[in-house]
Design a protein around this motif. Sequence first.
Motif, PDB file in Angstrom:
ATOM      1  N   THR A  94      24.919  27.838  35.527  1.00  0.00           N
ATOM      2  CA  THR A  94      26.364  27.630  35.448  1.00  0.00           C
ATOM      3  C   THR A  94      26.872  28.092  34.093  1.00  0.00           C
ATOM      4  N   GLY A  95      28.158  28.321  34.035  1.00  0.00           N
ATOM      5  CA  GLY A  95      28.767  28.653  32.754  1.00  0.00           C
ATOM      6  C   GLY A  95      28.525  27.557  31.733  1.00  0.00           C
ATOM      7  N   GLU A  96      28.626  26.321  32.157  1.00  0.00           N
ATOM      8  CA  GLU A  96      28.409  25.181  31.255  1.00  0.00           C
ATOM      9  C   GLU A  96      26.995  25.184  30.676  1.00  0.00           C
ATOM     10  N   GLN A 120      37.331  39.680  27.683  1.00  0.00           N
ATOM     11  CA  GLN A 120      38.787  39.551  27.724  1.00  0.00           C
ATOM     12  C   GLN A 120      39.434  40.706  28.464  1.00  0.00           C
ATOM     13  N   ASN A 121      38.945  41.911  28.242  1.00  0.00           N
ATOM     14  CA  ASN A 121      39.576  43.099  28.800  1.00  0.00           C
ATOM     15  C   ASN A 121      39.166  43.414  30.239  1.00  0.00           C
ATOM     16  N   ARG A 122      37.986  42.991  30.636  1.00  0.00           N
ATOM     17  CA  ARG A 122      37.486  43.424  31.958  1.00  0.00           C
ATOM     18  C   ARG A 122      37.172  42.290  32.931  1.00  0.00           C
ATOM     19  N   TYR A 123      37.043  41.084  32.438  1.00  0.00           N
ATOM     20  CA  TYR A 123      36.640  39.993  33.311  1.00  0.00           C
ATOM     21  C   TYR A 123      37.740  38.960  33.564  1.00  0.00           C
ATOM     22  N   LEU A 124      38.641  38.821  32.613  1.00  0.00           N
ATOM     23  CA  LEU A 124      39.648  37.745  32.752  1.00  0.00           C
ATOM     24  C   LEU A 124      41.022  38.301  33.093  1.00  0.00           C
ATOM     25  N   HIS A 183      31.979  36.554  38.353  1.00  0.00           N
ATOM     26  CA  HIS A 183      32.762  37.783  38.541  1.00  0.00           C
ATOM     27  C   HIS A 183      32.087  38.998  37.898  1.00  0.00           C
ATOM     28  N   ARG A 184      32.169  40.128  38.596  1.00  0.00           N
ATOM     29  CA  ARG A 184      31.765  41.442  38.089  1.00  0.00           C
ATOM     30  C   ARG A 184      32.999  42.328  38.209  1.00  0.00           C
ATOM     31  N   TYR A 185      33.329  43.056  37.168  1.00  0.00           N
ATOM     32  CA  TYR A 185      34.520  43.901  37.257  1.00  0.00           C
ATOM     33  C   TYR A 185      34.244  45.192  38.032  1.00  0.00           C
ATOM     34  N   GLN A 186      32.986  45.526  38.227  1.00  0.00           N
ATOM     35  CA  GLN A 186      32.542  46.586  39.135  1.00  0.00           C
ATOM     36  C   GLN A 186      31.213  46.116  39.715  1.00  0.00           C
ATOM     37  N   PRO A 187      30.889  46.538  40.937  1.00  0.00           N
ATOM     38  CA  PRO A 187      29.677  46.018  41.588  1.00  0.00           C
ATOM     39  C   PRO A 187      28.396  46.186  40.773  1.00  0.00           C
ATOM     40  N   GLU A 188      28.235  47.276  40.038  1.00  0.00           N
ATOM     41  CA  GLU A 188      26.997  47.531  39.308  1.00  0.00           C
ATOM     42  C   GLU A 188      26.991  46.938  37.899  1.00  0.00           C
ATOM     43  N   LYS A 189      28.067  46.308  37.495  1.00  0.00           N
ATOM     44  CA  LYS A 189      28.165  45.730  36.149  1.00  0.00           C
ATOM     45  C   LYS A 189      27.661  44.294  36.143  1.00  0.00           C
ATOM     46  N   TRP A 190      27.327  43.817  34.951  1.00  0.00           N
ATOM     47  CA  TRP A 190      26.851  42.448  34.807  1.00  0.00           C
ATOM     48  C   TRP A 190      27.954  41.463  35.179  1.00  0.00           C
ATOM     49  N   SER A 191      27.547  40.322  35.709  1.00  0.00           N
ATOM     50  CA  SER A 191      28.495  39.223  35.906  1.00  0.00           C
ATOM     51  C   SER A 191      28.752  38.595  34.536  1.00  0.00           C
ATOM     52  N   ILE A 241      37.076  29.779  29.764  1.00  0.00           N
ATOM     53  CA  ILE A 241      36.885  30.630  30.943  1.00  0.00           C
ATOM     54  C   ILE A 241      36.908  29.756  32.201  1.00  0.00           C
ATOM     55  N   PRO A 242      37.771  30.098  33.150  1.00  0.00           N
ATOM     56  CA  PRO A 242      37.825  29.318  34.395  1.00  0.00           C
ATOM     57  C   PRO A 242      36.497  29.373  35.162  1.00  0.00           C
ATOM     58  N   ALA A 243      36.147  28.278  35.805  1.00  0.00           N
ATOM     59  CA  ALA A 243      34.878  28.172  36.525  1.00  0.00           C
ATOM     60  C   ALA A 243      34.712  29.274  37.568  1.00  0.00           C
TER      61      ALA A 243
END
Length: 172
Positions: A109-111, A168-172, A53-61, A46-48
């Motif tokens: 961080t993601g790491e 995979q479907n909503r964030y990347l 990122h949130r695919y919609q404002p009310e969704k989890w990052s 996953i890129p840094a």
Amino acid sequence: MKKSQLTNGEFGEFYAGYINRLDDETELVQGLNKNTAEMLEFFRSIPANKWSHRYQPEKWSLLEMVQHIIDSERIFQYRALCFARNDQNSLPGFDHDLFVLNSGAENRTGEELIDEFEAVRKSSNILFQSFSEKMLKIIGNMNDVNTSPRAIGFIIQGHALHHREIIQNRYL
């Protein structure tokens, strides 16, 4: 023990969606090990710039999503341990939205989350390796659903796959 050996009454319908993501020949401990490697490879790809990122404002990052996977696995570990030790107390559910809201994932961080996932999963692998066949079959109650430790081991794997698909479907 293979997924195909699970019997009626070892998990509730809600959890079937996670368990059914696995092949019938998936073996519990080897499946956890394989799932661990696959999830780590996926998370590390996953890129840094995507982690907040949130695919919609009310969704989890994405940070919150991975923290949710980690928190859920810790809870599933506890449930499996209680059942394997023949604790017949009914274990409560948990509010995953409340957990995410109070997780502090956005300050990480993601790491860091990848490292935590790896540590928690290593703990799951050791825990499930320690259970005897008899322990794996003991039925306990979690959130008003009868479940066995071995079913929980498959739920852990399927839950991670479920969220990988969402990512995979909503964030990347």
